[in-house]
Scaffold this motif. Structure first.
Motif, PDB file in Angstrom:
ATOM      1  N   ASP A  93       0.824  -1.209   0.000  1.00  0.00           N
ATOM      2  CA  ASP A  93       0.000   0.000   0.000  1.00  0.00           C
ATOM      3  C   ASP A  93       0.858   1.259   0.000  1.00  0.00           C
ATOM      4  N   SER A  94       2.151   1.077   0.081  1.00  0.00           N
ATOM      5  CA  SER A  94       3.083   2.196   0.093  1.00  0.00           C
ATOM      6  C   SER A  94       3.353   2.683  -1.332  1.00  0.00           C
ATOM      7  N   LEU A  95       3.596   3.978  -1.441  1.00  0.00           N
ATOM      8  CA  LEU A  95       3.927   4.567  -2.746  1.00  0.00           C
ATOM      9  C   LEU A  95       5.425   4.539  -3.036  1.00  0.00           C
ATOM     10  N   GLU A  96       6.214   4.182  -2.041  1.00  0.00           N
ATOM     11  CA  GLU A  96       7.668   4.284  -2.156  1.00  0.00           C
ATOM     12  C   GLU A  96       8.265   3.516  -3.332  1.00  0.00           C
ATOM     13  N   SER A  97       7.766   2.333  -3.606  1.00  0.00           N
ATOM     14  CA  SER A  97       8.391   1.507  -4.644  1.00  0.00           C
ATOM     15  C   SER A  97       7.591   1.460  -5.945  1.00  0.00           C
ATOM     16  N   ALA A 130       1.751   8.734 -16.196  1.00  0.00           N
ATOM     17  CA  ALA A 130       2.447   8.405 -14.947  1.00  0.00           C
ATOM     18  C   ALA A 130       2.432   9.580 -13.970  1.00  0.00           C
ATOM     19  N   LYS A 131       2.660  10.767 -14.456  1.00  0.00           N
ATOM     20  CA  LYS A 131       2.681  11.966 -13.601  1.00  0.00           C
ATOM     21  C   LYS A 131       1.325  12.170 -12.918  1.00  0.00           C
ATOM     22  N   ASN A 132       0.252  11.982 -13.666  1.00  0.00           N
ATOM     23  CA  ASN A 132      -1.096  12.133 -13.099  1.00  0.00           C
ATOM     24  C   ASN A 132      -1.392  11.033 -12.083  1.00  0.00           C
ATOM     25  N   LEU A 133      -0.970   9.810 -12.373  1.00  0.00           N
ATOM     26  CA  LEU A 133      -1.192   8.712 -11.439  1.00  0.00           C
ATOM     27  C   LEU A 133      -0.463   8.950 -10.121  1.00  0.00           C
ATOM     28  N   LYS A 134       0.727   9.475 -10.196  1.00  0.00           N
ATOM     29  CA  LYS A 134       1.460   9.786  -8.964  1.00  0.00           C
ATOM     30  C   LYS A 134       0.672  10.803  -8.133  1.00  0.00           C
ATOM     31  N   VAL A 182      -2.712  11.433  -8.222  1.00  0.00           N
ATOM     32  CA  VAL A 182      -3.978  10.934  -7.691  1.00  0.00           C
ATOM     33  C   VAL A 182      -3.778   9.863  -6.622  1.00  0.00           C
ATOM     34  N   PHE A 183      -2.792   9.008  -6.788  1.00  0.00           N
ATOM     35  CA  PHE A 183      -2.531   7.997  -5.756  1.00  0.00           C
ATOM     36  C   PHE A 183      -1.966   8.641  -4.494  1.00  0.00           C
ATOM     37  N   SER A 184      -1.172   9.682  -4.646  1.00  0.00           N
ATOM     38  CA  SER A 184      -0.626  10.386  -3.476  1.00  0.00           C
ATOM     39  C   SER A 184      -1.726  11.091  -2.693  1.00  0.00           C
ATOM     40  N   SER A 197      -4.820   9.988  -2.400  1.00  0.00           N
ATOM     41  CA  SER A 197      -5.833   9.013  -2.012  1.00  0.00           C
ATOM     42  C   SER A 197      -5.555   8.511  -0.595  1.00  0.00           C
ATOM     43  N   MET A 198      -6.610   8.336   0.190  1.00  0.00           N
ATOM     44  CA  MET A 198      -6.450   7.872   1.564  1.00  0.00           C
ATOM     45  C   MET A 198      -5.962   6.427   1.614  1.00  0.00           C
ATOM     46  N   PHE A 199      -6.514   5.574   0.731  1.00  0.00           N
ATOM     47  CA  PHE A 199      -6.151   4.161   0.710  1.00  0.00           C
ATOM     48  C   PHE A 199      -5.759   3.761  -0.705  1.00  0.00           C
ATOM     49  N   ARG A 200      -4.895   2.785  -0.789  1.00  0.00           N
ATOM     50  CA  ARG A 200      -4.508   2.242  -2.100  1.00  0.00           C
ATOM     51  C   ARG A 200      -3.926   0.862  -1.881  1.00  0.00           C
ATOM     52  N   CYS A 201      -3.953   0.078  -2.930  1.00  0.00           N
ATOM     53  CA  CYS A 201      -3.281  -1.214  -2.866  1.00  0.00           C
ATOM     54  C   CYS A 201      -2.730  -1.554  -4.244  1.00  0.00           C
ATOM     55  N   PHE A 202      -1.622  -2.254  -4.187  1.00  0.00           N
ATOM     56  CA  PHE A 202      -0.921  -2.686  -5.391  1.00  0.00           C
ATOM     57  C   PHE A 202      -0.661  -4.180  -5.252  1.00  0.00           C
ATOM     58  N   ALA A 203      -0.959  -4.945  -6.294  1.00  0.00           N
ATOM     59  CA  ALA A 203      -0.739  -6.392  -6.291  1.00  0.00           C
ATOM     60  C   ALA A 203       0.408  -6.712  -7.246  1.00  0.00           C
ATOM     61  N   TYR A 204       1.376  -7.443  -6.732  1.00  0.00           N
ATOM     62  CA  TYR A 204       2.549  -7.836  -7.512  1.00  0.00           C
ATOM     63  C   TYR A 204       2.637  -9.356  -7.573  1.00  0.00           C
ATOM     64  N   ASP A 205       2.931  -9.866  -8.737  1.00  0.00           N
ATOM     65  CA  ASP A 205       3.179 -11.287  -8.924  1.00  0.00           C
ATOM     66  C   ASP A 205       4.582 -11.425  -9.498  1.00  0.00           C
ATOM     67  N   ASP A 206       5.456 -12.046  -8.742  1.00  0.00           N
ATOM     68  CA  ASP A 206       6.851 -12.227  -9.152  1.00  0.00           C
ATOM     69  C   ASP A 206       7.502 -10.895  -9.530  1.00  0.00           C
ATOM     70  N   GLY A 207       7.224  -9.861  -8.730  1.00  0.00           N
ATOM     71  CA  GLY A 207       7.823  -8.551  -8.932  1.00  0.00           C
ATOM     72  C   GLY A 207       7.145  -7.677  -9.974  1.00  0.00           C
ATOM     73  N   ARG A 208       6.158  -8.200 -10.648  1.00  0.00           N
ATOM     74  CA  ARG A 208       5.449  -7.475 -11.712  1.00  0.00           C
ATOM     75  C   ARG A 208       4.130  -6.932 -11.184  1.00  0.00           C
ATOM     76  N   LEU A 209       3.846  -5.663 -11.427  1.00  0.00           N
ATOM     77  CA  LEU A 209       2.575  -5.055 -11.027  1.00  0.00           C
ATOM     78  C   LEU A 209       1.466  -5.611 -11.910  1.00  0.00           C
ATOM     79  N   VAL A 210       0.483  -6.277 -11.282  1.00  0.00           N
ATOM     80  CA  VAL A 210      -0.590  -6.918 -12.043  1.00  0.00           C
ATOM     81  C   VAL A 210      -1.973  -6.379 -11.691  1.00  0.00           C
ATOM     82  N   GLY A 211      -2.057  -5.589 -10.614  1.00  0.00           N
ATOM     83  CA  GLY A 211      -3.344  -5.011 -10.227  1.00  0.00           C
ATOM     84  C   GLY A 211      -3.158  -3.859  -9.270  1.00  0.00           C
ATOM     85  N   ALA A 212      -4.127  -2.952  -9.257  1.00  0.00           N
ATOM     86  CA  ALA A 212      -4.038  -1.786  -8.380  1.00  0.00           C
ATOM     87  C   ALA A 212      -5.419  -1.177  -8.195  1.00  0.00           C
TER      88      ALA A 212
END
Length: 143
Positions: free
Chosen positions: A7-11, A31-35, A37-39, A41-56
């Motif tokens: 849920d962190s934006l750091e990586s 990418a600039k706009n996503l940074k 809007v996600f910054s 946002s109160m909550f967020r989640c990112f799903a990674y499979d084998d290091g690859r972003l597959v959902g958010a």
């Protein structure tokens, strides 16, 4: 498939996230706009499979009354696997305590969200910057 959830934006690789939204397909989201809007946002989640972003996904929320789920995206090769449901469930759980949780869905996905407990609203309305595109994509009716 063993998802790693963050849920962190750091990586976050914002270009990778932009490519995810394009592939999902939820349109062009720079990418600039996503940074931004996600910054904001109160909550967020990112799903990674084998290091690859597959959902958010993310939630705009005020901390008490209204939480708004938006930008839920899953790579096409992961759609139908339960990942989208898992993202929505995580975001809904984070949003508990709000009086209402709202989602703005892509036309045709209403049954998916109904299956997760959402109801159609009789009074939802919107103003779109590009009204013609919103009409063409089925988000609003022509006047």
């Amino acid at each position: 498939m063993k998802m790693i959830w963050r849920d962190s934006l750091e990586s976050v690789d914002w270009s990778e996230l932009s490519a995810l939204y394009l592939a999902a397909p939820l349109g062009i989201k720079p990418a600039k706009n996503l940074k931004t809007v996600f910054s904001n946002s109160m909550f967020r989640c990112f799903a990674y499979d084998d290091g690859r972003l597959v959902g958010a996904g993310r939630v705009l929320a005020d901390g008490a009354d209204c939480a708004y789920l938006c930008d839920v995206a899953v790579l096409p090769s992961y759609q139908g696997t339960g990942l989208g449901k898992a993202i929505v469930r995580r975001l809904v759980a984070l949003s508990q305590g709000h009086q209402k949780i709202i989602i703005y869905a892509v036309p045709g996905k209403e049954d998916f969200y109904r299956g997760l407990g959402f109801h159609s609203m009789n009074t939802a309305m919107a103003i779109f910057k590009d009204e013609a595109a919103a009409i063409a994509r089925g988000y609003i009716a022509d006047r």
